[in-house]
Design a protein around this motif. Sequence first.
Motif, PDB file in Angstrom:
ATOM      1  N   GLY A 182       0.794  -1.217   0.000  1.00 34.79           N
ATOM      2  CA  GLY A 182       0.000   0.000   0.000  1.00 34.79           C
ATOM      3  C   GLY A 182       0.830   1.272   0.000  1.00 34.79           C
ATOM      4  N   ALA A 183       1.961   1.280   0.699  1.00 33.27           N
ATOM      5  CA  ALA A 183       2.799   2.478   0.758  1.00 33.27           C
ATOM      6  C   ALA A 183       3.356   2.835  -0.613  1.00 33.27           C
ATOM      7  N   ARG A 184       3.676   1.847  -1.407  1.00 29.36           N
ATOM      8  CA  ARG A 184       4.164   2.125  -2.761  1.00 29.36           C
ATOM      9  C   ARG A 184       3.025   2.610  -3.643  1.00 29.36           C
ATOM     10  N   TYR A 185       1.866   1.995  -3.512  1.00 31.13           N
ATOM     11  CA  TYR A 185       0.698   2.445  -4.269  1.00 31.13           C
ATOM     12  C   TYR A 185       0.398   3.916  -3.978  1.00 31.13           C
ATOM     13  N   ARG A 186       0.429   4.277  -2.713  1.00 29.39           N
ATOM     14  CA  ARG A 186       0.099   5.650  -2.319  1.00 29.39           C
ATOM     15  C   ARG A 186       1.190   6.644  -2.676  1.00 29.39           C
ATOM     16  N   GLY A 187       2.378   6.134  -3.039  1.00 29.63           N
ATOM     17  CA  GLY A 187       3.481   7.023  -3.393  1.00 29.63           C
ATOM     18  C   GLY A 187       4.284   7.506  -2.210  1.00 29.63           C
ATOM     19  N   GLU A 188       4.121   6.858  -1.062  1.00 33.61           N
ATOM     20  CA  GLU A 188       4.859   7.271   0.128  1.00 33.61           C
ATOM     21  C   GLU A 188       6.314   6.828   0.077  1.00 33.61           C
ATOM     22  N   VAL A 189       6.564   5.702  -0.555  1.00 32.39           N
ATOM     23  CA  VAL A 189       7.923   5.181  -0.737  1.00 32.39           C
ATOM     24  C   VAL A 189       8.022   4.586  -2.135  1.00 32.39           C
ATOM     25  N   GLU A 190       9.212   4.590  -2.682  1.00 30.59           N
ATOM     26  CA  GLU A 190       9.475   3.896  -3.937  1.00 30.59           C
ATOM     27  C   GLU A 190      10.945   3.495  -3.959  1.00 30.59           C
ATOM     28  N   PRO A 191      11.236   2.243  -3.600  1.00 30.63           N
ATOM     29  CA  PRO A 191      12.626   1.821  -3.425  1.00 30.63           C
ATOM     30  C   PRO A 191      13.403   1.567  -4.707  1.00 30.63           C
ATOM     31  N   ILE A 192      12.725   1.455  -5.842  1.00 26.85           N
ATOM     32  CA  ILE A 192      13.458   1.002  -7.021  1.00 26.85           C
ATOM     33  C   ILE A 192      13.056   1.675  -8.324  1.00 26.85           C
ATOM     34  N   ASP A 193      11.812   2.049  -8.493  1.00 28.06           N
ATOM     35  CA  ASP A 193      11.368   2.665  -9.747  1.00 28.06           C
ATOM     36  C   ASP A 193      11.532   4.177  -9.698  1.00 28.06           C
ATOM     37  N   PRO A 194      11.600   4.849 -10.869  1.00 26.48           N
ATOM     38  CA  PRO A 194      11.964   6.267 -10.904  1.00 26.48           C
ATOM     39  C   PRO A 194      10.905   7.228 -10.379  1.00 26.48           C
ATOM     40  N   ARG A 195       9.643   6.818 -10.359  1.00 28.55           N
ATOM     41  CA  ARG A 195       8.583   7.683  -9.828  1.00 28.55           C
ATOM     42  C   ARG A 195       7.725   6.895  -8.855  1.00 28.55           C
ATOM     43  N   ALA A 196       7.181   7.589  -7.890  1.00 29.55           N
ATOM     44  CA  ALA A 196       6.345   6.951  -6.875  1.00 29.55           C
ATOM     45  C   ALA A 196       4.877   7.193  -7.187  1.00 29.55           C
ATOM     46  N   GLY A 197       4.036   6.224  -6.826  1.00 31.62           N
ATOM     47  CA  GLY A 197       2.602   6.347  -7.042  1.00 31.62           C
ATOM     48  C   GLY A 197       2.058   5.141  -7.769  1.00 31.62           C
ATOM     49  N   HIS A 198       0.943   5.344  -8.485  1.00 28.80           N
ATOM     50  CA  HIS A 198       0.301   4.230  -9.183  1.00 28.80           C
ATOM     51  C   HIS A 198      -0.293   4.692 -10.505  1.00 28.80           C
ATOM     52  N   ILE A 199      -0.657   3.726 -11.324  1.00 30.12           N
ATOM     53  CA  ILE A 199      -1.323   4.028 -12.585  1.00 30.12           C
ATOM     54  C   ILE A 199      -2.688   4.633 -12.268  1.00 30.12           C
ATOM     55  N   PRO A 200      -3.013   5.782 -12.828  1.00 28.34           N
ATOM     56  CA  PRO A 200      -4.306   6.401 -12.520  1.00 28.34           C
ATOM     57  C   PRO A 200      -5.476   5.447 -12.767  1.00 28.34           C
ATOM     58  N   GLY A 201      -6.333   5.352 -11.779  1.00 26.45           N
ATOM     59  CA  GLY A 201      -7.496   4.485 -11.870  1.00 26.45           C
ATOM     60  C   GLY A 201      -7.305   3.120 -11.250  1.00 26.45           C
ATOM     61  N   ALA A 202      -6.050   2.747 -10.955  1.00 22.75           N
ATOM     62  CA  ALA A 202      -5.792   1.429 -10.366  1.00 22.75           C
ATOM     63  C   ALA A 202      -6.239   1.394  -8.910  1.00 22.75           C
ATOM     64  N   VAL A 203      -6.628   0.200  -8.473  1.00 28.38           N
ATOM     65  CA  VAL A 203      -7.094  -0.027  -7.104  1.00 28.38           C
ATOM     66  C   VAL A 203      -5.997  -0.762  -6.330  1.00 28.38           C
ATOM     67  N   SER A 204      -5.734  -0.322  -5.114  1.00 26.92           N
ATOM     68  CA  SER A 204      -4.716  -0.981  -4.293  1.00 26.92           C
ATOM     69  C   SER A 204      -5.199  -2.352  -3.837  1.00 26.92           C
ATOM     70  N   ALA A 205      -4.409  -3.383  -4.125  1.00 32.12           N
ATOM     71  CA  ALA A 205      -4.765  -4.762  -3.762  1.00 32.12           C
ATOM     72  C   ALA A 205      -3.484  -5.550  -3.470  1.00 32.12           C
ATOM     73  N   PRO A 206      -2.808  -5.260  -2.351  1.00 31.17           N
ATOM     74  CA  PRO A 206      -1.531  -5.930  -2.065  1.00 31.17           C
ATOM     75  C   PRO A 206      -1.663  -7.458  -2.059  1.00 31.17           C
ATOM     76  N   THR A 207      -0.713  -8.119  -2.705  1.00 36.81           N
ATOM     77  CA  THR A 207      -0.773  -9.577  -2.774  1.00 36.81           C
ATOM     78  C   THR A 207      -0.565 -10.228  -1.407  1.00 36.81           C
ATOM     79  N   THR A 208       0.035  -9.508  -0.479  1.00 37.97           N
ATOM     80  CA  THR A 208       0.200 -10.079   0.862  1.00 37.97           C
ATOM     81  C   THR A 208      -1.150 -10.414   1.488  1.00 37.97           C
ATOM     82  N   ASP A 209      -2.220  -9.764   1.024  1.00 42.93           N
ATOM     83  CA  ASP A 209      -3.555 -10.053   1.557  1.00 42.93           C
ATOM     84  C   ASP A 209      -4.183 -11.296   0.927  1.00 42.93           C
TER      85      ASP A 209
END
Length: 297
Positions: A182-209
């Motif tokens: 969720g933190a990567r989806y929200r753009g709070e952290v991004e450890p590896i990719d050049p921009r933080a956040g998500h594709i507009p319109g995407a729904v957060s659904a972490p696989t850990t759940d």
Amino acid sequence: MPMLIEPAELAARLDAERSGDGSTRTVVLDVRWTLAQPDGSEEYREGHIPGAVYVDLDTELADHDVEGEGRHPLPSEAAFTRAMRRWGLRDGDTVVVADGGGSYASARAWWLLEHAGWADVRILDGALPAWCAAGLPVEQGDVVPEPGDATARFGSLPVVDLDGAASLGLEPADVLLDARAGARYRGEVEPIDPRAGHIPGAVSAPTTDNVGPDGRFLPAAALRERFAALGVDGARTVGSYCGSGVTAAHQIVALRLAGFDGVLYPGSFSQWSNRFELPVATGAEPGGERADAAAHG
């Protein structure tokens, strides 16, 4: 065909085959990989299911020579055919994939084998920890099988490209699931990719759940309830992406267990975020706050 196999069932199959009583041949693939430790070969050598063949996710389940398609582009049919033959696969084999826990890496192998047209491929539910918790034996060292004769024929599972992922995120009749934390989806952290956040319109659904504390997939009813709450209803097209297309396959597995079909976006956010002309969204909502290329220079 079942998607999951329990440790006890796998052990019984392997014992029967060793004694000559098995009606089919079972090949176990060990996909020991994490983002923090991509090379799992040493852990594999320290202890794996007897007879399991090590699979290198970075070199055999991806093609890093492909540019512009994200961090784990899909391998070509020819390259995947070579990998399957190195693993010793023959037509008619049952393939069981396992990893070091959670089935996140083994889901990538499952997806590719299904995509290649393999008739019977299963995930060891609970992965190696469940095998060990059942008191089943492990062996050390490398397993080098006789070369197989398998041939990959891609096309059995649907995929979507960058443009298709954009459409899934924007069309109200579709659902695009973001499998990252969720933190990567929200753009709070991004450890590896050049921009933080998500594709507009995407729904957060972490696989850990998708899994319980023991690393096993949740029951089908629980998964169905989870995805229904995210807007999946069996009528809408459902896309799945993550950072680089690995754990997005885990989402496809969970969707299938719940009775839904899913479409993989292999390039995932690693491809999207490197296209600076494309917008990203931040925050907890699918639309979030949009930032476009101009905002990033």
